[in-house]
Design a protein around this motif. Structure first.
Motif, short mmCIF file in Angstrom:
data_model
loop_
_atom_site.label_atom_id
_atom_site.label_comp_id
_atom_site.label_asym_id
_atom_site.label_seq_id
_atom_site.Cartn_x
_atom_site.Cartn_y
_atom_site.Cartn_z
N LEU B 226 0.84 -1.20 0.00
CA LEU B 226 0.00 0.00 0.00
C LEU B 226 0.87 1.25 0.00
O LEU B 226 1.47 1.58 1.03
N PRO B 227 0.98 1.94 -1.14
CA PRO B 227 1.87 3.10 -1.22
C PRO B 227 1.42 4.25 -0.31
O PRO B 227 0.23 4.45 -0.11
N LEU B 228 2.41 4.97 0.24
CA LEU B 228 2.14 6.16 1.04
C LEU B 228 2.55 7.43 0.30
O LEU B 228 2.00 8.51 0.53
N SER B 284 6.93 -0.14 -11.85
CA SER B 284 5.49 0.04 -12.07
C SER B 284 4.82 0.64 -10.84
O SER B 284 3.75 1.22 -10.93
N LEU B 285 5.49 0.51 -9.69
CA LEU B 285 4.95 1.04 -8.45
C LEU B 285 4.80 2.57 -8.51
O LEU B 285 3.94 3.14 -7.83
N LEU B 286 5.63 3.24 -9.31
CA LEU B 286 5.52 4.70 -9.43
C LEU B 286 4.15 5.08 -9.96
O LEU B 286 3.49 5.98 -9.42
N ALA B 287 3.72 4.40 -11.01
CA ALA B 287 2.42 4.68 -11.59
C ALA B 287 1.32 4.31 -10.60
O ALA B 287 0.35 5.05 -10.41
N GLY B 292 -2.93 5.93 -7.24
CA GLY B 292 -3.69 5.47 -6.08
C GLY B 292 -4.09 4.01 -6.11
O GLY B 292 -5.22 3.65 -5.80
N HIS B 293 -3.16 3.13 -6.53
CA HIS B 293 -3.43 1.70 -6.53
C HIS B 293 -2.51 0.97 -5.57
O HIS B 293 -1.37 1.36 -5.39
N GLU B 319 -6.39 -3.44 -6.46
CA GLU B 319 -7.46 -2.45 -6.47
C GLU B 319 -6.96 -1.11 -5.95
O GLU B 319 -5.85 -1.01 -5.42
N SER B 320 -7.82 -0.10 -6.08
CA SER B 320 -7.39 1.24 -5.67
C SER B 320 -7.24 1.31 -4.16
O SER B 320 -7.92 0.59 -3.42
N ALA B 321 -6.31 2.15 -3.71
CA ALA B 321 -6.03 2.30 -2.29
C ALA B 321 -5.75 3.76 -2.01
O ALA B 321 -4.81 4.32 -2.57
N ASP B 322 -6.57 4.37 -1.17
CA ASP B 322 -6.39 5.77 -0.85
C ASP B 322 -5.26 5.92 0.17
O ASP B 322 -5.21 5.20 1.17
#
Lengths: 171, 467
Positions: B226-228, B284-287, B292-293, B319-322
């Protein structure tokens, strides 16, 4: 400025500003010179290697095959003029003036490329005595710069880059 | 909830450690070729400060030799090690305070394992240049000395295992070159340049970094990432982006903080939003972070420090992650990563935190959040030039995900994302929003300019390198 001296992360060199490279693919402030590479207007496989020294403004302009530029006999040629113009775009007039130690460096407003070129020409600069050697060095710097395009990206951690925070909005 | 009050309190022993560092950093201003009495005092101060450590004798001998103007490379290395040890202690004190403020458990530091030997001749040439620099001192800098790094860097850059040293020296030498001649320097970035010098010296030691140039792989992660937010670093000829994220193992184990990095050498004319296109194809994590994924990881290698050794085939976009949901729900229970022994320096501290319930103070020349009566300065200077997250957006925010950092004796918050305070909108603005690409007009224009730059340079390279 104690805060400045005691910071690990102060920005010492401002980020270059973007510019179009078609006419002048390379320009830098290095080795005590403003130096760069200017594309020939007539021959796509020829470039001119131009430079102006800091302090005395001794100049050189020769082709990549190290033949003298016909326009740079008695003073700055158009290639040098174009290089000064692009250097001002890339670094800002103030930084170029400071590096070259022109009289325009003392003013309040950043000098334009025209003001810089005029100030240097007024000092009646001479051809650099070591023009041939300088041309070779500058061209080598350009080729070295091009080599950065060929180096692969990596996803290995690079902790040292924490000392180089992005410089944010360009001043 | 982060305890901001702990961030403004004094750190015991800090002033003494920094006084010794400052004394030594003044020594490098004058250089070690012909040391003056004041420099001898600075050298002694460094030696005294590490007198209780295992390298006490080495540093004391080095200080004596340097004061007499006869320091060899091994002595300069010992001085660099002494200074680094002091900052190691500062680092540990600062991190302990961070952990107290966040209430977060942290992995224990793994023992130092020397890496595989690297090409000794390249390391030796780098060390020789750094020693010349120390002898000349910042006031003795000239164009020839600064230019001397070019050959060293060109030889180091192509080798992946030497990339860390190469990128450091490249950025350092560019600053020295832009500051020549040293005798006319008005002010000197004393601590910064001594940092870069000392770090360079240590990296030239065989075994200082492992073959991959990073910490060793210690585990493989399977679960949800889950990116911050995205932290961007750059100098004229290199760019580096680091995505901070929470990893939730599929087996239900405790969540941990991780990072994924990508870096690329670049021509100095590729700047602003243009840098993302150099990095984007490799992570790919940058995108995903920008859009917001979350991502699914399957067997992704990771180091003790929490650095993912990214491999695209082990990922899948989820899926999307806020980011604010991640920060509110997942971040409070994470474990933080260890710090590699060589990376114990406060400039390396970048701890993801969520700050909310603050008022914004713009009274000084900086933005600050006032949390529970305590003032936390916001480092708006670290916002990327090409980003929708501006100082104004930060000032108009009510919640902020940021990296807690420490520099020049105080804590700072580097914003990664904010939630707008405007009642009508709950818009989230991220520093790295454009990492994956952007429809924004100015961002798209900057990307196009960078593409053109690379095209022109490639065309020139094609013609000139062939002829």
């Amino acid at each position: 400025m104690p805060m400045w001296e005691e910071s690990s992360l102060v920005r010492v060199v401002p980020t270059a500003r973007p510019r179009k490279l078609a006419k002048v693919p390379f320009v830098e402030l290095a080795a005590g010179r403003l130096q760069g590479v200017v594309s020939s207007g007539s021959d796509v496989s020829r470039v001119y290697v131009s430079s102006v020294a800091s302090g005395d403004f001794a100049f050189a302009c020769r082709t990549n095959n190290n033949r003298p530029c016909g326009g740079a006999r008695g003073g700055f040629c158009n290639h040098i003029g174009a290089m000064v113009g692009e250097a001002v775009l890339q670094y800002g007039g103030a930084r170029v003036a400071r590096y070259l130690q022109t009289d325009t460096a003392d003013g309040d407003a950043a000098p334009t490329a025209q003001q810089l070129a005029a100030a240097m020409s007024a000092a009646r600069p001479q051809q650099a005595a070591d023009a041939q050697a300088v041309t070779g060095q500058v061209f080598a710097r350009f080729l070295r710069h091009l080599a950065y395009l060929e180096l692969p990206a990596t996803t290995a951690p690079l902790p040292e880059m924490h000392w180089f925070p992005t410089a944010g909005a360009v001043a | 909830m982060m305890r901001a009050d702990l961030l403004t309190g004094e750190l015991p022993g800090l002033d003494e450690a920094l006084a010794a560092v400052d004394a030594f950093d003044q020594v490098l201003a004058g250089g070690l070729l012909r040391p003056q009495p004041a420099q001898a005092a600075g050298l002694t101060a460094l030696a005294n400060a590490v007198a209780g450590s295992p390298i006490a004798a080495l540093v004391a001998e080095a200080a004596e030799k340097a004061a007499a103007g006869v320091a060899g490379e091994e002595h300069l290395l010992a001085l660099a090690a002494g200074r680094t040890a002091l900052f190691g202690a500062v680092h540990d004190a600062v991190v302990a305070r961070v952990d107290e403020a966040t209430g977060r458990p942290r992995e224990a530091t793994p023992p130092f394992e020397p890496g595989a030997p690297l090409p000794a001749n390249l390391l030796a040439s780098a060390r020789a240049w750094l020693c010349d620099v120390a002898r000349a001192g910042w006031r003795g800098l000239d164009h020839e000395l600064a230019a001397g790094a070019a050959q060293v860097v060109s030889a180091l850059l192509p080798a992946p295992e030497l990339r860390r040293l190469a990128v450091l020296l490249d950025g350092f030498a560019a600053e020295l070159a832009a500051s020549c001649p040293g005798r006319t320097l008005g002010r000197i970035p004393l601590r910064r340049w001594a940092d870069l010098w000392a770090r360079g010296m240590l990296l030239t030691q065989p075994g200082a970094v492992t073959g991959a140039g990073a910490g060793a792989e210690t585990a493989a992660l399977t679960g949800r990432l889950l990116p911050l937010g995205v932290d961007l670093h750059e100098h004229a000829t290199a760019v580096h982006a680091q995505v901070h994220a929470v990893f939730e193992p599929a087996d239900g184990g405790p969540a941990r903080l991780v990072r994924a990095s990508v870096s690329a050498p670049k021509p100095d004319t590729v700047v602003g939003a243009g840098v993302w296109q150099l990095l984007r194809p490799h992570l790919s994590l940058l995108a995903a972070a920008g859009e917001g994924h979350a991502m699914e990881l399957t067997g992704m290698p990771v180091t003790d420090e929490g650095d993912l050794l990214w491999s695209e085939e082990r990922t899948r976009v989820d899926e999307s992650a806020d980011v604010f949901t991640t920060a509110r729900v997942a971040l409070p229970t994470v474990r933080a990563g260890a710090t590699a022994p060589l990376d114990r320096h406060p400039a390396r501290i970048a701890e993801p935190v969520l700050v909310e319930g603050y008022t914004v103070d713009r009274s000084g020349d900086e933005v600050a959040f006032v949390v529970g009566g305590e003032r936390l300065a916001v480092d708006t200077g670290r916002l990327p030039a090409a980003s929708p997250l501006t100082a104004q957006a930060v000032a108009g925010s009510r919640a902020c995900i940021g990296l807690l950092r420490w520099d020049a004796g105080r804590f700072l918050l580097q914003p990664l994302a904010v939630q707008s305070a405007a009642k009508s909108r709950t818009a989230v603005v991220q520093a790295g929003a454009w990492a994956g690409g952007t429809a924004d007009k100015s961002g798209a224009k900057a990307e196009k300019a960078a593409t053109d730059t690379v095209t022109v340079l490639r065309e020139r390279a094609g013609r000139l390198l062939r002829s």
